[in-house]
Scaffold this active site. Structure first.
Site, PDB file in Angstrom:
ATOM      1  N   SER A 131       0.796  -1.234   0.000  1.00 47.47           N
ATOM      2  CA  SER A 131       0.000   0.000   0.000  1.00 47.47           C
ATOM      3  C   SER A 131       0.827   1.281   0.000  1.00 47.47           C
ATOM      4  O   SER A 131       0.253   2.382  -0.004  1.00 47.47           O
ATOM      5  CB  SER A 131      -0.957   0.008   1.195  1.00 47.47           C
ATOM      6  OG  SER A 131      -2.025  -0.878   0.975  1.00 47.47           O
ATOM      7  N   LYS A 134      -0.273   3.660  -2.626  1.00 46.02           N
ATOM      8  CA  LYS A 134      -1.313   4.681  -2.492  1.00 46.02           C
ATOM      9  C   LYS A 134      -0.736   6.086  -2.381  1.00 46.02           C
ATOM     10  O   LYS A 134      -1.458   7.073  -2.611  1.00 46.02           O
ATOM     11  CB  LYS A 134      -2.197   4.361  -1.287  1.00 46.02           C
ATOM     12  CG  LYS A 134      -3.021   3.086  -1.437  1.00 46.02           C
ATOM     13  CD  LYS A 134      -3.924   2.879  -0.229  1.00 46.02           C
ATOM     14  CE  LYS A 134      -4.792   1.629  -0.356  1.00 46.02           C
ATOM     15  NZ  LYS A 134      -4.062   0.380  -0.156  1.00 46.02           N
ATOM     16  N   SER A 188      -5.526   3.352   4.518  1.00 43.86           N
ATOM     17  CA  SER A 188      -5.143   2.393   3.475  1.00 43.86           C
ATOM     18  C   SER A 188      -6.361   1.640   2.940  1.00 43.86           C
ATOM     19  O   SER A 188      -6.298   0.433   2.706  1.00 43.86           O
ATOM     20  CB  SER A 188      -4.097   1.411   4.014  1.00 43.86           C
ATOM     21  OG  SER A 188      -3.199   1.037   2.997  1.00 43.86           O
ATOM     22  N   LYS A 293       3.151   6.701   5.119  1.00 47.55           N
ATOM     23  CA  LYS A 293       2.277   5.679   4.527  1.00 47.55           C
ATOM     24  C   LYS A 293       2.796   4.307   4.925  1.00 47.55           C
ATOM     25  O   LYS A 293       4.002   4.049   4.919  1.00 47.55           O
ATOM     26  CB  LYS A 293       2.236   5.771   2.989  1.00 47.55           C
ATOM     27  CG  LYS A 293       1.213   4.832   2.361  1.00 47.55           C
ATOM     28  CD  LYS A 293      -0.194   5.273   2.687  1.00 47.55           C
ATOM     29  CE  LYS A 293      -1.227   4.179   2.395  1.00 47.55           C
ATOM     30  NZ  LYS A 293      -1.241   3.133   3.437  1.00 47.55           N
TER      31      LYS A 293
END
Length: 359
Positions: A131, A134, A188, A293
């Site tokens: 992820s 993203k 997420s 992130k």
């Protein structure tokens, strides 16, 4: 049963001296006990089968476990399950030792202002990034200057068919593009990220092409994207490429704000859903995080990228393929303490393994 009838019939058919009626009556008289016996046996077999079935199920239903026993059983079941190894483990990256004893097989720490590399470990390795993808999804949306108030509906196309992951955003949920971006970066949310790509001008293909084009403008030549969520292990990058992505994303105020948000309540129909940040460090007063992130799929291991101020220095940190649920957080803490305790910090130029894995 059919065989019993046949036997009785052929036994009494040849007998002479009996009328047809008498023969029939006698045959019936002889068959009835056999029928009764067969039916009794059949009932017995059914009872035995039911009893056996209950015996097989009953112990499971009636067993009561205390917390410790249940925990042991769960641990045993997990231990018995086939172990999924990451690409980094398959490549032997976890065997690389480092002075900070990090659990991540790949790590990179850069001074954001001077571009000085303070710590590196296998930073050339190209691995699945889960992820962390993203962050590029958010950067492309931010670049496009699309309306954040435009309403977008979650559709069946947004349901994960790659990993079968769950989501609280049911098909039919209507949210703004801004809310979807918030959930994708902070929590997420996979369906949110997919919906952002699906509704991009030109559709998903155009969005993925834009992701890869943006990576090239940043000099991320080890990076490849195939979709916007990170569920695919074919989304791959290196630590040095991801450091460049963090630096670019940090320049966008909306990405800084949404990625470090502590939580958000989302109204979905008559329900109110509480979403929280996947990175517990954003709530830790000892940390000053400007952008972050997290990511995880089994092929990538636990991943984390951050921009944070530590001991007066703006640092970009990248941790990939960390072993253990909380190990990426532990590695970040180790780096922070190392920087705080080393005023005249000398860069640790650890072994960098150029290892490109198949995707």
């Amino acid at each position: 049963m059919p065989m019993l009838f046949k036997s009785a019939f052929f036994v009494f058919l040849p007998i002479r001296g009996f009328s047809a009626l008498a023969a029939s009556c006698l045959s019936l008289a002889m068959i009835s006990p056999l029928m009764s016996q067969a039916q009794t046996q059949q009932k017995t077999f059914k009872k035995q089968a039911v009893t056996a079935k209950k015996a097989a199920v009953k112990p499971v239903k009636k067993l009561k476990f205390n917390g410790a026993t249940r925990k042991s059983l769960v641990s045993a079941r997990v231990a018995a399950a086939p172990l999924k190894v990451s690409y980094g483990q398959m490549a032997g990256l976890h065997s690389t030792a480092d002075p900070l004893d990090l659990r991540s097989s790949v790590a990179l720490v850069i001074d954001q202002d001077t571009q000085e590399v303070l710590f590196r470990k296998n930073d050339q390795a190209v691995l699945p990034i889960a992820s962390l993808t993203k962050l590029m999804t958010g950067l492309v949306i931010s670049d496009a200057d699309l309306s954040m108030s435009e309403m977008i509906t979650i559709t069946q196309d947004d349901v994960d068919t790659e990993k079968g992951s769950s989501s609280r955003l049911a098909v039919g949920t209507l949210l703004s593009r801004g809310d979807l971006l918030h959930l994708a970066l902070m929590s997420s949310e996979n369906r949110a990220a997919h919906a952002l790509g699906r509704t991009f001008p030109g559709g998903m293909d155009a969005f993925v092409a834009r992701m890869n084009a943006r990576a090239r403008t940043l000099g991320m030549f080890d990076t490849r994207y195939v979709e916007p969520t990170g569920l695919s292990s074919r989304n791959q990058s290196s630590a040095k490429d991801l450091a460049a992505l963090v630096a670019a994303a940090y320049k966008e105020p909306v990405l800084r704000e949404l990625s470090t948000s502590h939580g958000r309540e989302i109204e979905v129909g008559r329900r109110t859903l509480q979403y929280n940040n996947t990175n517990r460090l954003v709530k830790n007063p000892e940390w000053d995080i400007g952008l972050q992130k997290t990511g995880y799929i089994s092929e990538a291991g636990q991943c984390l990228v951050m921009q944070a101020q530590v001991a007066g220095r703006k640092l970009i940190m990248v941790f990939l393929d960390s072993a253990g649920k909380l190990s990426r957080i532990g590695d970040a803490e180790r780096v922070r303490r190392w920087v705080e305790r080393s005023p005249g910090l000398s860069p640790i130029k650890h072994s960098a393994l150029d290892n490109r894995l198949p995707g």
